[in-house]
Design a protein around this motif. Structure first.
Motif, PDB file in Angstrom:
ATOM      1  N   ALA A 252      24.464 -28.616   0.437  1.00 38.67           N
ATOM      2  CA  ALA A 252      24.346 -29.188   1.637  1.00 38.67           C
ATOM      3  C   ALA A 252      25.642 -29.969   1.949  1.00 38.67           C
ATOM      4  O   ALA A 252      26.393 -30.489   1.040  1.00 38.67           O
ATOM      5  N   ALA A 253      25.974 -30.232   3.285  1.00 32.87           N
ATOM      6  CA  ALA A 253      26.873 -31.379   3.611  1.00 32.87           C
ATOM      7  C   ALA A 253      26.214 -32.337   4.694  1.00 32.87           C
ATOM      8  O   ALA A 253      25.431 -31.682   5.601  1.00 32.87           O
ATOM      9  N   GLY A 254      26.868 -33.414   4.704  1.00 40.44           N
ATOM     10  CA  GLY A 254      26.369 -34.300   5.616  1.00 40.44           C
ATOM     11  C   GLY A 254      25.173 -35.136   5.494  1.00 40.44           C
ATOM     12  O   GLY A 254      24.838 -35.958   6.538  1.00 40.44           O
ATOM     13  N   LEU A 255      24.474 -35.051   4.290  1.00 35.94           N
ATOM     14  CA  LEU A 255      23.248 -35.826   3.783  1.00 35.94           C
ATOM     15  C   LEU A 255      23.598 -37.245   3.884  1.00 35.94           C
ATOM     16  O   LEU A 255      24.616 -37.664   3.245  1.00 35.94           O
ATOM     17  N   ARG A 256      22.617 -38.028   4.224  1.00 38.01           N
ATOM     18  CA  ARG A 256      22.834 -39.493   4.109  1.00 38.01           C
ATOM     19  C   ARG A 256      21.874 -40.174   3.280  1.00 38.01           C
ATOM     20  O   ARG A 256      20.544 -39.858   3.527  1.00 38.01           O
ATOM     21  N   GLU A 257      21.893 -40.841   2.301  1.00 36.13           N
ATOM     22  CA  GLU A 257      21.026 -41.603   1.417  1.00 36.13           C
ATOM     23  C   GLU A 257      20.289 -42.442   2.298  1.00 36.13           C
ATOM     24  O   GLU A 257      19.039 -42.815   1.898  1.00 36.13           O
TER      25      GLU A 257
ATOM     26  N   ALA B 210      17.136 -32.374  16.265  1.00 37.90           N
ATOM     27  CA  ALA B 210      17.023 -32.382  14.800  1.00 37.90           C
ATOM     28  C   ALA B 210      17.772 -33.385  14.159  1.00 37.90           C
ATOM     29  O   ALA B 210      18.821 -33.434  14.663  1.00 37.90           O
ATOM     30  N   ASP B 211      17.256 -33.539  12.790  1.00 39.20           N
ATOM     31  CA  ASP B 211      17.969 -34.282  11.953  1.00 39.20           C
ATOM     32  C   ASP B 211      18.758 -33.347  11.098  1.00 39.20           C
ATOM     33  O   ASP B 211      19.756 -33.954  10.450  1.00 39.20           O
ATOM     34  N   ALA B 212      18.608 -32.349  10.792  1.00 38.30           N
ATOM     35  CA  ALA B 212      19.350 -31.230   9.934  1.00 38.30           C
ATOM     36  C   ALA B 212      19.092 -29.964  10.307  1.00 38.30           C
ATOM     37  O   ALA B 212      18.001 -29.757  10.992  1.00 38.30           O
ATOM     38  N   LEU B 213      19.852 -28.903   9.883  1.00 38.24           N
ATOM     39  CA  LEU B 213      19.687 -27.487  10.212  1.00 38.24           C
ATOM     40  C   LEU B 213      19.429 -26.757   8.662  1.00 38.24           C
ATOM     41  O   LEU B 213      20.717 -27.112   7.786  1.00 38.24           O
ATOM     42  N   LEU B 214      18.418 -25.893   8.573  1.00 33.08           N
ATOM     43  CA  LEU B 214      18.573 -25.189   7.423  1.00 33.08           C
ATOM     44  C   LEU B 214      18.889 -23.835   7.705  1.00 33.08           C
ATOM     45  O   LEU B 214      18.248 -23.111   8.605  1.00 33.08           O
ATOM     46  N   SER B 215      20.158 -23.146   7.060  1.00 30.14           N
ATOM     47  CA  SER B 215      20.242 -21.750   7.477  1.00 30.14           C
ATOM     48  C   SER B 215      20.881 -21.268   6.194  1.00 30.14           C
ATOM     49  O   SER B 215      20.598 -21.666   5.112  1.00 30.14           O
ATOM     50  N   ALA B 216      22.123 -20.371   6.259  1.00 27.37           N
ATOM     51  CA  ALA B 216      22.792 -20.023   5.055  1.00 27.37           C
ATOM     52  C   ALA B 216      24.018 -19.505   5.505  1.00 27.37           C
ATOM     53  O   ALA B 216      24.635 -19.471   6.489  1.00 27.37           O
ATOM     54  N   ASP B 217      25.015 -19.215   4.285  1.00 29.37           N
ATOM     55  CA  ASP B 217      26.069 -18.703   4.400  1.00 29.37           C
ATOM     56  C   ASP B 217      27.346 -19.640   5.023  1.00 29.37           C
ATOM     57  O   ASP B 217      28.066 -19.443   5.919  1.00 29.37           O
ATOM     58  N   GLY B 218      27.034 -20.955   4.596  1.00 33.68           N
ATOM     59  CA  GLY B 218      27.852 -22.022   5.422  1.00 33.68           C
ATOM     60  C   GLY B 218      29.365 -21.927   4.929  1.00 33.68           C
ATOM     61  O   GLY B 218      29.744 -21.902   3.564  1.00 33.68           O
ATOM     62  N   LYS B 219      30.159 -22.284   5.998  1.00 36.77           N
ATOM     63  CA  LYS B 219      31.694 -21.837   5.362  1.00 36.77           C
ATOM     64  C   LYS B 219      32.049 -23.724   5.459  1.00 36.77           C
ATOM     65  O   LYS B 219      31.350 -24.441   5.876  1.00 36.77           O
ATOM     66  N   HIS B 220      33.168 -23.703   4.868  1.00 34.37           N
ATOM     67  CA  HIS B 220      33.664 -24.880   4.336  1.00 34.37           C
ATOM     68  C   HIS B 220      33.920 -25.746   5.614  1.00 34.37           C
ATOM     69  O   HIS B 220      33.402 -27.032   5.816  1.00 34.37           O
ATOM     70  N   HIS B 221      34.567 -25.233   6.773  1.00 34.83           N
ATOM     71  CA  HIS B 221      34.904 -26.207   8.040  1.00 34.83           C
ATOM     72  C   HIS B 221      33.531 -26.364   8.789  1.00 34.83           C
ATOM     73  O   HIS B 221      33.419 -27.441   9.288  1.00 34.83           O
ATOM     74  N   ILE B 222      32.738 -25.722   8.461  1.00 31.29           N
ATOM     75  CA  ILE B 222      31.254 -25.954   9.202  1.00 31.29           C
ATOM     76  C   ILE B 222      30.804 -27.176   8.478  1.00 31.29           C
ATOM     77  O   ILE B 222      30.142 -28.192   9.284  1.00 31.29           O
ATOM     78  N   GLY B 223      30.914 -27.306   7.042  1.00 36.95           N
ATOM     79  CA  GLY B 223      30.326 -28.607   6.441  1.00 36.95           C
ATOM     80  C   GLY B 223      31.156 -30.057   6.857  1.00 36.95           C
ATOM     81  O   GLY B 223      30.577 -30.977   6.795  1.00 36.95           O
ATOM     82  N   LEU B 224      32.450 -29.893   6.723  1.00 38.77           N
ATOM     83  CA  LEU B 224      33.283 -30.603   7.412  1.00 38.77           C
ATOM     84  C   LEU B 224      32.963 -31.209   8.638  1.00 38.77           C
ATOM     85  O   LEU B 224      32.980 -32.445   8.924  1.00 38.77           O
TER      86      LEU B 224
END
Length: 261
Positions: A165-170, A196-210
């Protein structure tokens, strides 16, 4: 006597071709539409092990989510993925059909099955196909969850050893989760703007996480296989209910991608 075309017609009622993305290639891909069909093999992908299981079960049709013939096929040669499968299917008189983005976007299809598997409540679309070419759903989690609990919930429901995952906040509680089966993490802006607070899917590219992390939005990669296998099994259940005389077999397969420690 059921024929391949009878099964295909039911599949297309459940997953109307008009819902497919413009770039997609669903439908009957190979075989004799007029041939008898007593048994169908269901799988996410058409592979050699799936074909071997179809032969062992004496299936006349293999129904997959992903089309094994996707773009223009200019050659059918031994030794390549498509060529070997095309020749083997023709040799054994087995038809092949796919219900891909038309099943993703259908009522009760892949994305609805994924939302149900995650126990989401008050599920509603954030996009409407075919204009957006993807059905993005969002629903409330059973209870507000912190980041660790959210990941544990997803791992448990999708039977995954790990997720990335990317962008999660504690310091955040996650209440509403957007979902798209398969490769859909680039739809995070629509998920965020839809509440939405988050998106679940797949095949995330590096820049998508950034990008998502920069916008303080969480994207979670639940793998292509795990986010879609539930939905293609749902299609098999609906097909069996519509055609009681048809035997629907599910291929025993694992994700081509494995986790290593």
């Amino acid at each position: 006597m059921l024929k391949v075309k009878d099964v295909a017609e039911v599949v297309e009622r459940l997953a109307p071709p008009r819902l497919a993305a413009a770039w997609d290639n669903p439908g009957l891909l190979l075989g004799d539409a007029g041939a008898e069909c007593r048994r169908v093999m269901l799988a996410l992908d058409l592979t050699k092990p799936v074909l071997e299981q179809a032969l062992a079960w004496n299936c006349q049709l293999i129904l997959t989510h992903h089309p094994f013939i996707f773009s223009g096929q200019k050659q059918v040669l031994a030794g390549c993925y498509e060529g070997d499968l095309i020749m083997a299917l023709a040799r054994h008189n087995i038809a092949a059909m796919a219900a891909h983005t038309n099943w993703d976007n259908a009522d009760g299809g892949i994305n609805w099955a994924l939302a149900e598997a995650l126990a989401l409540q008050n599920v509603a679309p954030l996009t409407e196909p075919p204009a957006s070419e993807i059905l993005l759903l969002a629903g409330d989690l059973p209870e507000p969850l912190n980041a660790a609990a959210l990941l544990a919930h997803i791992r448990h429901k999708l039977n995954l050893p790990v997720v990335r995952a990317a962008g999660l906040r504690e310091d955040k509680l996650y209440r509403r989760l957007a979902v798209v089966g398969g490769a859909g993490l680039d739809f995070w802006p629509q998920a965020q703007s839809g509440g939405a607070d988050a998106l679940l899917s797949a095949d995330g590219k590096h820049h998508i996480g950034l990008q998502a992390a920069h916008s303080q939005f969480a994207v979670i990669d639940g793998t292509h296989f795990a986010t879609e296998i539930i939905g293609i099994m749902r299609l098999g259940q609906k097909l069996a209910a519509a055609l009681p005389e048809l035997e629907v077999c599910s291929a025993e397969v694992e994700d081509a991608w494995a986790f290593y420690a």
